[in-house]
Design a protein around this motif. Structure first.
Motif, PDB file in Angstrom:
ATOM      1  N   ALA A 196      48.561  30.100  29.699  1.00  0.00           N
ATOM      2  CA  ALA A 196      48.410  28.719  30.145  1.00  0.00           C
ATOM      3  C   ALA A 196      46.932  28.339  30.226  1.00  0.00           C
ATOM      4  O   ALA A 196      46.161  28.977  30.946  1.00  0.00           O
ATOM      5  N   ASP A 197      46.555  27.298  29.504  1.00  0.00           N
ATOM      6  CA  ASP A 197      45.151  26.882  29.456  1.00  0.00           C
ATOM      7  C   ASP A 197      44.605  26.525  30.835  1.00  0.00           C
ATOM      8  O   ASP A 197      43.442  26.820  31.146  1.00  0.00           O
ATOM      9  N   HIS A 198      45.418  25.881  31.694  1.00  0.00           N
ATOM     10  CA  HIS A 198      44.898  25.418  32.987  1.00  0.00           C
ATOM     11  C   HIS A 198      44.641  26.590  33.938  1.00  0.00           C
ATOM     12  O   HIS A 198      44.034  26.389  34.995  1.00  0.00           O
ATOM     13  N   GLU A 199      45.080  27.788  33.560  1.00  0.00           N
ATOM     14  CA  GLU A 199      44.823  28.971  34.371  1.00  0.00           C
ATOM     15  C   GLU A 199      43.736  29.854  33.751  1.00  0.00           C
ATOM     16  O   GLU A 199      43.590  31.016  34.126  1.00  0.00           O
ATOM     17  N   GLY A 200      42.990  29.268  32.807  1.00  0.00           N
ATOM     18  CA  GLY A 200      41.916  29.995  32.148  1.00  0.00           C
ATOM     19  C   GLY A 200      40.564  29.374  32.423  1.00  0.00           C
ATOM     20  O   GLY A 200      39.943  29.633  33.460  1.00  0.00           O
ATOM     21  N   GLU A 201      40.103  28.529  31.527  1.00  0.00           N
ATOM     22  CA  GLU A 201      38.763  27.967  31.652  1.00  0.00           C
ATOM     23  C   GLU A 201      38.513  27.241  32.980  1.00  0.00           C
ATOM     24  O   GLU A 201      37.445  27.436  33.579  1.00  0.00           O
ATOM     25  N   PRO A 202      39.439  26.401  33.494  1.00  0.00           N
ATOM     26  CA  PRO A 202      39.145  25.738  34.772  1.00  0.00           C
ATOM     27  C   PRO A 202      38.884  26.727  35.905  1.00  0.00           C
ATOM     28  O   PRO A 202      38.078  26.447  36.796  1.00  0.00           O
ATOM     29  N   ILE A 203      39.537  27.867  35.873  1.00  0.00           N
ATOM     30  CA  ILE A 203      39.317  28.870  36.903  1.00  0.00           C
ATOM     31  C   ILE A 203      37.935  29.485  36.747  1.00  0.00           C
ATOM     32  O   ILE A 203      37.202  29.692  37.731  1.00  0.00           O
ATOM     33  N   ALA A 204      37.554  29.775  35.501  1.00  0.00           N
ATOM     34  CA  ALA A 204      36.222  30.331  35.244  1.00  0.00           C
ATOM     35  C   ALA A 204      35.133  29.359  35.684  1.00  0.00           C
ATOM     36  O   ALA A 204      34.114  29.767  36.267  1.00  0.00           O
ATOM     37  N   LEU A 205      35.323  28.078  35.430  1.00  0.00           N
ATOM     38  CA  LEU A 205      34.324  27.084  35.820  1.00  0.00           C
ATOM     39  C   LEU A 205      34.236  26.948  37.339  1.00  0.00           C
ATOM     40  O   LEU A 205      33.141  26.748  37.886  1.00  0.00           O
TER      41      LEU A 205
END
Length: 267
Positions: free
Chosen positions: A54-63
C-alpha cells in the motif's frame, strides 16, 4: 510512492528464489536520509495482505519520520505469487544492508528499527522474532551483518497465522493452501518471542474488522511474559489501514507517541 527516488537493489545479482528480473522480483529500498548524522534509522514495511504494498503506508510514513529527524527507508519486498521465505529473506537483507552501509548515510548501525502495517506488521514482527547474528564466513560482507532489528513497530499488525484470529488472506498469500502446521506455528510471531526479542511499539484499533485486535494483544502478552520492553496503544475505534490516520485526530496521535518512544530509545 515517489518515482523520483532511486531504488537501491538489495542484491547485486538475483535475489534468492527470484522468478524473474522485473521490479516485483527485485527487492529494493528507497532512502529518505536526514542531514543530522548519528541518528538511528527506520525501515518502513507497507502492508497489503502479502499480495501488494500500500502506497500510503510507504513514502508518507518515511516523510513523517524525516519530519521528526529520523532517517527512513521504504522496503519493496516480494509479495504473491512469492511465498515464505521470500518476504522474510527480503526484510532480513534490508536490515543487514542498512547496517552495513550505515556510514554512507551517517546512521547509527546500533539503532536500526523496522516499522510495518497490517501484513507488513507481520513481516516486521517476523523480523523482530526470527533473526540471526550474520554469517562471519560469508563471501558477501552484507551477509556477515546481524539481521536483528534494535526495535520493531507493528501497526494494526497481522501477528498470528493460527485460527481464530488469523487474517486468512495474508496467510493464503504467504503460506498457500493447507500449509504445514509446523510452518503455521513458526510464523505465528507470538510463539517466537524470547527474552532476547527487541523492544516493540504496537498500536491497533479495538474494532478493526479486517485484522482482529487480538493479534496485537497476543504479541503484547508474549512480550510481557518474556519481560521484553514494549508499549501498546489500543484505540477505541478506527478502520483498518489508517496509515498516518490524518482523517482521525484521535488515532493520529500514534505518530507523536511513536516518535517520542523512538527518541527515548535513542533514535
Amino acid at each position: 510512492m515517489s518515482t523520483e527516488r532511486e531504488w537501491i537493489q538489495l542484491w547485486t545479482e538475483n535475489a534468492p528464489g527470484a522468478q524473474g528480473g522485473g521490479d516485483e522480483d527485485v527487492p529494493a529500498l528507497q532512502a529518505y536520509p536526514v542531514q543530522e548524522k548519528g541518528r538511528g534509522a527506520v525501515i518502513v514495511v507497507p502492508g497489503g495482505g502479502y499480495g501488494m504494498r500500500a502506497d500510503h503506508e510507504g513514502e508518507p510514513i518515511a516523510l513523517w519520520l524525516n519530519d521528526v529527524g529520523i532517517p527512513a527507508f521504504v522496503l519493496r519486498y516480494r509479495v504473491a505469487p512469492y511465498r515464505h521465505p521470500s518476504p522474510l529473506t527480503d526484510v532480513q537483507r534490508a536490515i543487514r544492508y542498512v547496517r552495513h552501509h550505515a556510514g554512507q548515510w551517517g546512521i547509527n548501525p546500533a539503532r536500526i528499527a523496522v516499522l510495518g502495517f497490517s501484513a507488513g506488521g507481520h513481516l516486521t514482527a517476523s523480523a523482530g522474532t526470527l533473526y540471526d547474528s550474520g554469517n562471519p564466513d560469508a563471501t558477501d560482507p552484507i551477509d556477515r551483518e546481524s539481521c536483528r532489528p534494535d526495535a520493531f513497530i507493528p501497526c494494526y499488525p497481522v501477528i498470528t497465522m493460527k485460527l481464530p484470529h488469523v487474517h486468512e488472506g495474508s496467510r493464503l498469500n504467504l503460506l498457500g493452501d493447507n500449509p504445514d502446521q509446523a510452518l503455521v506455528e513458526s510464523l505465528s510471531c507470538e510463539t517466537r518471542v524470547t527474552p532476547d526479542t527487541p523492544p516493540a511499539f504496537i498500536w491497533h484499533t479495538a474494532d478493526d474488522e479486517v485484522v482482529p485486535v487480538e493479534n496485537a494483544l497476543l504479541l503484547a502478552g508474549a512480550l510481557s511474559r518474556n519481560k521484553v520492553p514494549y508499549e501498546l496503544h489500543v484505540y477505541e475505534s478506527g478502520r483498518h489501514g489508517l496509515g498516518l490516520s490524518e482523517g482521525d485526530p484521535h488515532v493520529a496521535t500514534w505518530t507523536d507517541l511513536c516518535g517520542t518512544w523512538l527518541t527515548k530509545r535513542g533514535w
